[in-house]
Design a protein around this motif. Structure first.
Motif, PDB file in Angstrom:
ATOM      1  N   VAL A 392       0.834  -1.206   0.000  1.00 47.49           N
ATOM      2  CA  VAL A 392       0.000   0.000   0.000  1.00 47.49           C
ATOM      3  C   VAL A 392       0.869   1.256   0.000  1.00 47.49           C
ATOM      4  CG1 VAL A 392      -1.894   1.157   1.200  1.00 47.49           C
ATOM      5  CG2 VAL A 392      -1.601  -1.306   1.461  1.00 47.49           C
ATOM      6  N   LEU A 393       0.480   2.192  -0.891  1.00 43.08           N
ATOM      7  CA  LEU A 393       1.087   3.530  -0.864  1.00 43.08           C
ATOM      8  C   LEU A 393       0.000   4.471  -0.354  1.00 43.08           C
ATOM      9  CD1 LEU A 393       3.232   5.737  -1.751  1.00 43.08           C
ATOM     10  CD2 LEU A 393       1.974   5.826  -3.902  1.00 43.08           C
ATOM     11  N   THR A 394       0.258   5.152   0.756  1.00 47.04           N
ATOM     12  CA  THR A 394      -0.763   6.010   1.370  1.00 47.04           C
ATOM     13  C   THR A 394      -0.392   7.481   1.210  1.00 47.04           C
ATOM     14  OG1 THR A 394      -0.961   4.277   3.002  1.00 47.04           O
ATOM     15  CG2 THR A 394      -2.089   6.324   3.491  1.00 47.04           C
ATOM     16  N   VAL A 395      -1.391   8.272   0.799  1.00 50.86           N
ATOM     17  CA  VAL A 395      -1.200   9.726   0.708  1.00 50.86           C
ATOM     18  C   VAL A 395      -2.200  10.335   1.681  1.00 50.86           C
ATOM     19  CG1 VAL A 395      -1.221  11.745  -0.805  1.00 50.86           C
ATOM     20  CG2 VAL A 395      -0.551   9.514  -1.717  1.00 50.86           C
ATOM     21  N   GLU A 396      -1.684  10.991   2.704  1.00 49.89           N
ATOM     22  CA  GLU A 396      -2.542  11.462   3.796  1.00 49.89           C
ATOM     23  C   GLU A 396      -2.395  12.970   3.952  1.00 49.89           C
ATOM     24  OE1 GLU A 396      -1.558   9.237   7.248  1.00 49.89           O
ATOM     25  OE2 GLU A 396      -2.783  10.474   8.563  1.00 49.89           O
ATOM     26  N   ASP A 397      -3.530  13.642   4.121  1.00 46.44           N
ATOM     27  CA  ASP A 397      -3.425  15.091   4.345  1.00 46.44           C
ATOM     28  C   ASP A 397      -4.331  15.505   5.489  1.00 46.44           C
ATOM     29  OD1 ASP A 397      -6.082  16.042   3.465  1.00 46.44           O
ATOM     30  OD2 ASP A 397      -5.463  15.259   1.503  1.00 46.44           O
ATOM     31  N   GLU A 398      -4.145  16.745   5.922  1.00 44.89           N
ATOM     32  CA  GLU A 398      -4.972  17.234   7.034  1.00 44.89           C
ATOM     33  C   GLU A 398      -5.800  18.418   6.567  1.00 44.89           C
ATOM     34  OE1 GLU A 398      -2.720  17.677  10.649  1.00 44.89           O
ATOM     35  OE2 GLU A 398      -1.743  15.727  10.322  1.00 44.89           O
ATOM     36  N   GLY A 399      -6.400  18.216   5.392  1.00 47.57           N
ATOM     37  CA  GLY A 399      -7.242  19.269   4.813  1.00 47.57           C
ATOM     38  C   GLY A 399      -8.657  19.198   5.357  1.00 47.57           C
ATOM     39  N   PRO A 400      -9.623  19.687   4.563  1.00 50.43           N
ATOM     40  CA  PRO A 400     -11.008  19.730   5.059  1.00 50.43           C
ATOM     41  C   PRO A 400     -11.652  18.333   5.143  1.00 50.43           C
ATOM     42  CG  PRO A 400     -10.905  20.406   2.772  1.00 50.43           C
ATOM     43  CD  PRO A 400      -9.491  20.244   3.222  1.00 50.43           C
ATOM     44  N   GLY A 401     -11.049  17.343   4.496  1.00 49.10           N
ATOM     45  CA  GLY A 401     -11.646  16.003   4.485  1.00 49.10           C
ATOM     46  C   GLY A 401     -12.742  15.904   3.427  1.00 49.10           C
ATOM     47  N   ILE A 402     -13.205  14.685   3.201  1.00 48.95           N
ATOM     48  CA  ILE A 402     -14.261  14.482   2.199  1.00 48.95           C
ATOM     49  C   ILE A 402     -15.515  14.011   2.940  1.00 48.95           C
ATOM     50  CG2 ILE A 402     -14.971  13.063   0.214  1.00 48.95           C
ATOM     51  CD1 ILE A 402     -12.054  13.119  -0.685  1.00 48.95           C
ATOM     52  N   PRO A 403     -16.608  14.777   2.910  1.00 46.01           N
ATOM     53  CA  PRO A 403     -17.817  14.364   3.627  1.00 46.01           C
ATOM     54  C   PRO A 403     -18.298  12.983   3.142  1.00 46.01           C
ATOM     55  CG  PRO A 403     -18.041  16.587   2.752  1.00 46.01           C
ATOM     56  CD  PRO A 403     -16.779  16.036   2.187  1.00 46.01           C
ATOM     57  N   PRO A 404     -18.852  12.165   4.071  1.00 47.47           N
ATOM     58  CA  PRO A 404     -19.231  10.789   3.713  1.00 47.47           C
ATOM     59  C   PRO A 404     -20.165  10.713   2.512  1.00 47.47           C
ATOM     60  CG  PRO A 404     -19.670  11.241   6.047  1.00 47.47           C
ATOM     61  CD  PRO A 404     -19.154  12.493   5.471  1.00 47.47           C
ATOM     62  N   GLU A 405     -21.072  11.696   2.365  1.00 46.80           N
ATOM     63  CA  GLU A 405     -22.021  11.607   1.236  1.00 46.80           C
ATOM     64  C   GLU A 405     -21.321  11.770  -0.125  1.00 46.80           C
ATOM     65  OE1 GLU A 405     -21.988  13.916   3.588  1.00 46.80           O
ATOM     66  OE2 GLU A 405     -22.479  15.917   2.836  1.00 46.80           O
ATOM     67  N   HIS A 406     -20.083  12.291  -0.099  1.00 45.00           N
ATOM     68  CA  HIS A 406     -19.344  12.441  -1.363  1.00 45.00           C
ATOM     69  C   HIS A 406     -18.340  11.304  -1.570  1.00 45.00           C
ATOM     70  CE1 HIS A 406     -20.920  16.405  -2.204  1.00 45.00           C
ATOM     71  NE2 HIS A 406     -20.665  16.769  -0.960  1.00 45.00           N
ATOM     72  N   ALA A 407     -18.086  10.568  -0.458  1.00 47.22           N
ATOM     73  CA  ALA A 407     -16.993   9.590  -0.506  1.00 47.22           C
ATOM     74  C   ALA A 407     -17.132   8.588  -1.656  1.00 47.22           C
ATOM     75  CB  ALA A 407     -16.915   8.855   0.829  1.00 47.22           C
ATOM     76  N   ASP A 408     -18.356   8.115  -1.914  1.00 46.48           N
ATOM     77  CA  ASP A 408     -18.541   7.121  -2.980  1.00 46.48           C
ATOM     78  C   ASP A 408     -18.454   7.745  -4.361  1.00 46.48           C
ATOM     79  OD1 ASP A 408     -18.737   4.951  -1.468  1.00 46.48           O
ATOM     80  OD2 ASP A 408     -20.935   4.916  -1.364  1.00 46.48           O
ATOM     81  N   HIS A 409     -18.728   9.056  -4.425  1.00 49.24           N
ATOM     82  CA  HIS A 409     -18.846   9.688  -5.741  1.00 49.24           C
ATOM     83  C   HIS A 409     -17.552  10.284  -6.285  1.00 49.24           C
ATOM     84  CE1 HIS A 409     -23.112   9.107  -5.627  1.00 49.24           C
ATOM     85  NE2 HIS A 409     -23.160   9.660  -4.424  1.00 49.24           N
ATOM     86  N   VAL A 410     -16.567  10.551  -5.374  1.00 51.60           N
ATOM     87  CA  VAL A 410     -15.370  11.270  -5.866  1.00 51.60           C
ATOM     88  C   VAL A 410     -14.621  10.479  -6.941  1.00 51.60           C
ATOM     89  CG1 VAL A 410     -14.939  12.791  -3.898  1.00 51.60           C
ATOM     90  CG2 VAL A 410     -14.039  10.450  -3.871  1.00 51.60           C
ATOM     91  N   PHE A 411     -14.889   9.152  -7.046  1.00 52.73           N
ATOM     92  CA  PHE A 411     -14.209   8.355  -8.073  1.00 52.73           C
ATOM     93  C   PHE A 411     -14.960   8.393  -9.412  1.00 52.73           C
ATOM     94  CE2 PHE A 411     -12.723   6.479  -4.087  1.00 52.73           C
ATOM     95  CZ  PHE A 411     -11.341   6.507  -4.300  1.00 52.73           C
ATOM     96  N   GLU A 412     -16.110   9.060  -9.430  1.00 53.20           N
ATOM     97  CA  GLU A 412     -16.860   9.149 -10.695  1.00 53.20           C
ATOM     98  C   GLU A 412     -16.236  10.215 -11.589  1.00 53.20           C
ATOM     99  OE1 GLU A 412     -20.886   9.982  -9.578  1.00 53.20           O
ATOM    100  OE2 GLU A 412     -21.044   8.090  -8.464  1.00 53.20           O
TER     101      GLU A 412
END
Ligand SMILES: Nc1ncnc2c1ncn2[C@@H]1O[C@H](COP(=O)(O)OP(=O)(O)OP(=O)(O)O)[C@@H](O)[C@H]1O
Ligand SMILES: [Mg+2]
Length: 486
Positions: A392-412
């Motif tokens: 696994v290569l992990t890219v982690e940030d401490e930004g605003p985060g992605i709200p759960p309702e968008h989590a499934d859609h950001v890959f569209e």
């Protein structure tokens, strides 16, 4: 139109051929067997009665002979002829003559009978059939006490009539069955053909690009299954068509915005008398728009290649720790400009099986997101780890985060979260996920408020795969501008 083109006509014809064949077989096999059995039964009956009649005739006196022969004939329902030898002392000149006959007229055919002399000579009963005056008879000749011969001759007319009756009934029953089979076959096939034609029309509609009407068939047979499969195909094609239209609309919209802006700047540069400082500012913005256009065109090209399966990935050993430090080198300057702290955590030895260029492309998409969608001053961490046979290569940030309702859609494709720190085209993550899947891996998102973790998961390379020369970890990075293109 060829009348045999329809399933109904073919099925009807097939049934007619089968039934006619069955009838001919019955006529050729069953009817003769029945006839043979009836004749044999008659002969058996005569054979059984012959000894009794023989002894009755031998023991009767000349006065009672006629009475005895008549009652014998009546009891077996046959003509009884009683022969005596003409010259019993000289067997070579032997001839039989009719001594008594239950029939009032003794015709020549009885005198010239062939069974009686044979029974006399062989001294054993002989049986057979003969045709006389167009009528068939069963005959049994029985020798009595080495001298006289009793000949029983019974007409087969009744038996043969029964056979003819059976044959006629069989033909009538066959014709009725044939007509019924033709009718039932034709009706069944017509119903079947109607359902097939309905499916054919649905297939035509789908082929013509009309996915509006569902394909339905209430049957629970193979045609019903076919209709259900076609319905699934229609829904899938409708989805794909919808996605295609949406993709084209989104892509044209994304392309139009920078082109429109470039056009505006060009007009301003052409028409206005601008001071060098403003001119330089305009040029910088125009360069940015051109960069955006180039990136967009490259992304669109990648997606269309992914769609048609034209992107090939290598299966080589890829050291993700090395890949993480390559990424950090590439993005150090950008991170400095945007005032992000870029950290690489050296984890376990992490060799994956995949394609170095494609893995780096995914890493760039994730790192770029972590830098552009987060506020300045926040840290971005790159790390690697092994997990259940995967790497696994992990890219982690401490930004605003992605709200759960968008989590499934950001890959569209083209999906963006409104009101974010930066705005892109919404293609990066879609490309990343599809490329990872092409390598047998995935891109995972762990969204926690105030923190975003994207993980590229690839199958781990076993030790010997790294040693067999097929793919040692690749050397240092390739040029960054090869990032999004194949
Ligand atoms: N690390 C992150 N933190 C917060 N939001 C993110 C992060 N990564 C992605 N997103 C959100 O997900 C959306 C989709 O990301 P994606 O990379 O697909 O597109 P993009 O970055 O908008 O455009 P581009 O095609 O240039 O990458 C982004 O628009 C952003 O709203
Ligand atoms: Mg992005």
């Amino acid at each position: 139109m060829n009348p045999l083109r329809s399933v109904g006509a073919r099925l009807g014809l097939g049934l007619a051929i089968v039934l006619t064949g069955a009838l001919v077989l019955v006529d050729l096999i069953v009817v003769p067997t029945l006839e043979r059995n009836l004749v044999n039964a008659k002969l058996g009956q005569l054979r059984e009665a012959a000894p009794t009649i023989g002894s009755q005739l031998v023991n009767s006196s000349p006065f009672t002979l006629d009475e005895v022969i008549q009652s014998a004939a009546a009891s077996v329902n046959a003509r009884v002829i009683y022969f005596h030898p003409l010259n019993p002392d000289n067997p070579s000149a032997l001839r039989l003559f009719v001594f008594a006959d239950s029939s009032p007229v003794t015709l020549g055919d009885v005198e010239s009978d062939r069974l009686a002399p044979r029974a006399f000579l062989d001294q054993q009963p002989v049986s057979g059939t003969l045709t006389s005056d167009g009528e068939r008879y069963a005959e049994v000749a029985y020798p009595v006490l080495g001298g006289p011969v009793v000949l029983l001759r019974a007409s087969l007319a009744d038996s043969l009539q029964s056979v003819q009756l059976v044959r006629r009934r069989l033909v009538i029953a066959g014709l009725i069955a044939l007509a019924a089979a033709l009718l039932v076959g034709y009706v069944a096939a017509s119903l079947f053909a109607r359902r097939i034609r309905r499916l054919e029309r649905a297939a035509d509609r789908i082929a013509g690009g009309d996915f509006s009407e569902p394909v339905s068939d209430r049957g629970r047979d193979e045609l019903g299954d076919l209709a259900a499969t076609m319905e699934r195909m229609r829904q899938r094609l409708a989805q794909l068509e919808h996605a295609r239209r949406e993709f084209i609309a989104n892509a044209s919209h994304e392309l139009r915005t920078p082109i429109f802006s470039l056009g505006g700047f060009l007009e301003l540069l052409d028409e206005e008398d601008l001071d060098p400082e403003t001119q330089a500012e305009f040029m910088a913005t125009m360069r940015e728009q051109i960069e955006r256009l180039t990136k967009l065109a490259t992304d669109l090209l990648d997606l269309s290649r992914l769609d048609v399966g034209r992107i090939r990935v290598e299966q080589e050993a890829v050291d993700l720790a090395e890949l993480a430090s390559t990424l950090a080198d590439e993005f150090r300057a950008v991170a400095q400009t945007s005032r992000h702290e870029l950290v690489v955590d050296g984890g376990d030895e992490a060799t994956a099986l995949g394609d170095w260029e494609r893995a780096l492309q995914i890493g760039r998409i994730l790192a770029e997101n972590a830098l552009v969608h987060t506020p300045a001053g926040t840290p971005v961490r790159l790390s690697t780890a092994r997990r259940d046979g995967s790497v696994v290569l992990t890219v982690e940030d401490e930004g605003p985060g992605i709200p759960p309702e968008h989590a499934d859609h950001v890959f569209e494709r083209f999906y963006r979260i409104e009101g974010g720190v930066a705005s892109g085209s919404g293609l990066g993550l879609a490309i990343a996920r599809e490329l990872a899947e092409l390598m047998g891996g995935s891109v995972e998102l762990h969204a926690i408020p105030g923190r975003t973790i994207f993980a590229l998961v690839l199958p781990g390379a076993s030790e010997d795969k790294g040693q067999n020369g097929q793919g040692f970890p690749r050397g240092k990075a390739t040029a960054p501008d090869a990032a999004r293109s194949s």
